[in-house]
Design a protein around this motif. Structure first.
Motif, PDB file in Angstrom:
ATOM      1  N   VAL A  49      28.643-154.248   3.840  1.00 49.62           N
ATOM      2  CA  VAL A  49      29.804-153.832   4.618  1.00 49.62           C
ATOM      3  C   VAL A  49      29.370-153.433   6.028  1.00 49.62           C
ATOM      4  N   GLY A  50      28.240-152.760   6.137  1.00 50.50           N
ATOM      5  CA  GLY A  50      27.731-152.365   7.452  1.00 50.50           C
ATOM      6  C   GLY A  50      27.380-153.559   8.321  1.00 50.50           C
ATOM      7  N   TYR A  51      26.696-154.536   7.745  1.00 46.03           N
ATOM      8  CA  TYR A  51      26.356-155.743   8.506  1.00 46.03           C
ATOM      9  C   TYR A  51      27.608-156.511   8.909  1.00 46.03           C
ATOM     10  N   PHE A  52      28.590-156.574   8.004  1.00 44.90           N
ATOM     11  CA  PHE A  52      29.830-157.275   8.317  1.00 44.90           C
ATOM     12  C   PHE A  52      30.580-156.575   9.446  1.00 44.90           C
ATOM     13  N   ALA A  53      30.604-155.247   9.440  1.00 46.83           N
ATOM     14  CA  ALA A  53      31.268-154.497  10.505  1.00 46.83           C
ATOM     15  C   ALA A  53      30.561-154.715  11.845  1.00 46.83           C
ATOM     16  N   LEU A  54      29.226-154.734  11.836  1.00 42.83           N
ATOM     17  CA  LEU A  54      28.483-155.012  13.068  1.00 42.83           C
ATOM     18  C   LEU A  54      28.742-156.437  13.550  1.00 42.83           C
ATOM     19  N   PHE A  55      28.797-157.385  12.624  1.00 42.17           N
ATOM     20  CA  PHE A  55      29.067-158.773  12.973  1.00 42.17           C
ATOM     21  C   PHE A  55      30.450-158.911  13.622  1.00 42.17           C
ATOM     22  N   LEU A  56      31.448-158.254  13.061  1.00 39.86           N
ATOM     23  CA  LEU A  56      32.794-158.347  13.638  1.00 39.86           C
ATOM     24  C   LEU A  56      32.850-157.747  15.036  1.00 39.86           C
ATOM     25  N   GLY A  57      32.169-156.631  15.232  1.00 40.82           N
ATOM     26  CA  GLY A  57      32.126-156.043  16.571  1.00 40.82           C
ATOM     27  C   GLY A  57      31.474-156.981  17.568  1.00 40.82           C
ATOM     28  N   ALA A  58      30.372-157.597  17.171  1.00 36.42           N
ATOM     29  CA  ALA A  58      29.695-158.548  18.056  1.00 36.42           C
ATOM     30  C   ALA A  58      30.557-159.788  18.293  1.00 36.42           C
ATOM     31  N   ALA A  59      31.296-160.220  17.262  1.00 33.02           N
ATOM     32  CA  ALA A  59      32.158-161.396  17.418  1.00 33.02           C
ATOM     33  C   ALA A  59      33.264-161.135  18.442  1.00 33.02           C
ATOM     34  N   TYR A  60      33.850-159.948  18.421  1.00 34.79           N
ATOM     35  CA  TYR A  60      34.865-159.615  19.419  1.00 34.79           C
ATOM     36  C   TYR A  60      34.270-159.603  20.829  1.00 34.79           C
ATOM     37  N   ALA A  61      33.078-159.049  20.965  1.00 31.96           N
ATOM     38  CA  ALA A  61      32.434-159.017  22.276  1.00 31.96           C
ATOM     39  C   ALA A  61      32.113-160.428  22.765  1.00 31.96           C
ATOM     40  N   VAL A  62      31.631-161.284  21.880  1.00 31.93           N
ATOM     41  CA  VAL A  62      31.333-162.673  22.249  1.00 31.93           C
ATOM     42  C   VAL A  62      32.611-163.410  22.637  1.00 31.93           C
ATOM     43  N   LEU A  63      33.691-163.167  21.919  1.00 34.14           N
ATOM     44  CA  LEU A  63      34.970-163.773  22.275  1.00 34.14           C
ATOM     45  C   LEU A  63      35.407-163.342  23.677  1.00 34.14           C
ATOM     46  N   GLY A  64      35.183-162.091  24.005  1.00 33.05           N
ATOM     47  CA  GLY A  64      35.501-161.615  25.347  1.00 33.05           C
ATOM     48  C   GLY A  64      34.673-162.303  26.411  1.00 33.05           C
ATOM     49  N   VAL A  65      33.387-162.493  26.147  1.00 32.90           N
ATOM     50  CA  VAL A  65      32.517-163.182  27.108  1.00 32.90           C
ATOM     51  C   VAL A  65      32.946-164.637  27.268  1.00 32.90           C
ATOM     52  N   VAL A  66      33.314-165.274  26.159  1.00 30.89           N
ATOM     53  CA  VAL A  66      33.791-166.660  26.228  1.00 30.89           C
ATOM     54  C   VAL A  66      35.051-166.746  27.082  1.00 30.89           C
ATOM     55  N   LEU A  67      35.968-165.798  26.901  1.00 31.47           N
ATOM     56  CA  LEU A  67      37.187-165.800  27.717  1.00 31.47           C
ATOM     57  C   LEU A  67      36.871-165.605  29.192  1.00 31.47           C
ATOM     58  N   LEU A  68      35.893-164.755  29.492  1.00 35.74           N
ATOM     59  CA  LEU A  68      35.535-164.529  30.895  1.00 35.74           C
ATOM     60  C   LEU A  68      34.898-165.752  31.528  1.00 35.74           C
ATOM     61  N   LEU A  69      34.099-166.479  30.767  1.00 32.45           N
ATOM     62  CA  LEU A  69      33.375-167.622  31.320  1.00 32.45           C
ATOM     63  C   LEU A  69      34.150-168.934  31.246  1.00 32.45           C
ATOM     64  N   MET A  70      35.303-168.921  30.597  1.00 35.22           N
ATOM     65  CA  MET A  70      36.098-170.139  30.430  1.00 35.22           C
ATOM     66  C   MET A  70      36.745-170.542  31.763  1.00 35.22           C
ATOM     67  N   PRO A  71      36.747-171.842  32.073  1.00 38.14           N
ATOM     68  CA  PRO A  71      37.408-172.285  33.307  1.00 38.14           C
ATOM     69  C   PRO A  71      38.913-172.011  33.254  1.00 38.14           C
ATOM     70  N   ASN A  72      39.546-171.971  34.411  1.00 38.87           N
ATOM     71  CA  ASN A  72      40.941-171.561  34.511  1.00 38.87           C
ATOM     72  C   ASN A  72      41.928-172.455  33.782  1.00 38.87           C
ATOM     73  N   GLY A  73      41.733-173.736  33.686  1.00 39.16           N
ATOM     74  CA  GLY A  73      42.729-174.620  33.116  1.00 39.16           C
ATOM     75  C   GLY A  73      42.722-174.741  31.604  1.00 39.16           C
ATOM     76  N   ARG A  74      41.775-174.114  30.925  1.00 42.72           N
ATOM     77  CA  ARG A  74      41.610-174.325  29.480  1.00 42.72           C
ATOM     78  C   ARG A  74      42.619-173.576  28.624  1.00 42.72           C
ATOM     79  N   LEU A  75      43.114-172.458  29.078  1.00 39.53           N
ATOM     80  CA  LEU A  75      44.092-171.668  28.332  1.00 39.53           C
ATOM     81  C   LEU A  75      45.390-171.577  29.115  1.00 39.53           C
ATOM     82  N   PRO A  76      46.517-171.483  28.424  1.00 43.81           N
ATOM     83  CA  PRO A  76      47.781-171.327  29.153  1.00 43.81           C
ATOM     84  C   PRO A  76      48.011-169.886  29.588  1.00 43.81           C
ATOM     85  N   LEU A  77      46.985-169.275  30.173  1.00 42.27           N
ATOM     86  CA  LEU A  77      47.076-167.907  30.699  1.00 42.27           C
ATOM     87  C   LEU A  77      46.679-167.914  32.166  1.00 42.27           C
TER      88      LEU A  77
END
Length: 92
Positions: A35-63
Motif C-alpha cells: 500500500v505504501g509503494y502504491f501510494a508513492l507511485f500514485l503521487g509520482a504519477a500525478y507529478a509526472v502528469l503535471g510535467v507532461v502537461l507543462l511540456l506538451m505543445p500548445n495544439g495537442r489539448l483543447p485547452l
C-alpha cells in the motif's frame, strides 16, 4: 431517527470519520509495504502528469495555454502533497 450510541456507524468525538476506526484492520502488516509503494507511485504519477502537461505543445489539448500550465502546476503540487503524505504515513 438518530443512531443508537452503540452503533458502529455512529461517529465518535475521537474519530474523524467512522471509516478511520477500522483503518488499521483493513491494512494488515503484510500488505502495508504494498500500500505504501502504491501510494508513492500514485503521487509520482500525478507529478509526472503535471510535467507532461507543462511540456506538451500548445495544439495537442483543447485547452488554452494558460489553463494547461495552471493544470500542470496543480498536478505537480497535488502529486508532491500525496507523495509527502504517503511517505509520512507509511515510511516514518
Amino acid at each position: 431517527m438518530p443512531l443508537p450510541s452503540g452503533s458502529p456507524n455512529a461517529p465518535d468525538d475521537d474519530d474523524d470519520s467512522p471509516d478511520e476506526r477500522y483503518a488499521s484492520e483493513r491494512i494488515t502488516p503484510r500488505s502495508r509495504p504494498v500500500v505504501g509503494y502504491f501510494a508513492l507511485f500514485l503521487g509520482a504519477a500525478y507529478a509526472v502528469l503535471g510535467v507532461v502537461l507543462l511540456l506538451m505543445p500548445n495544439g495537442r489539448l483543447p485547452l488554452p495555454g494558460t489553463y494547461r500550465v495552471a493544470l500542470g502546476l496543480l498536478f505537480i503540487a497535488y502529486g508532491g502533497i500525496r507523495t509527502w503524505r504517503a511517505f509520512r504515513k507509511y515510511y516514518r
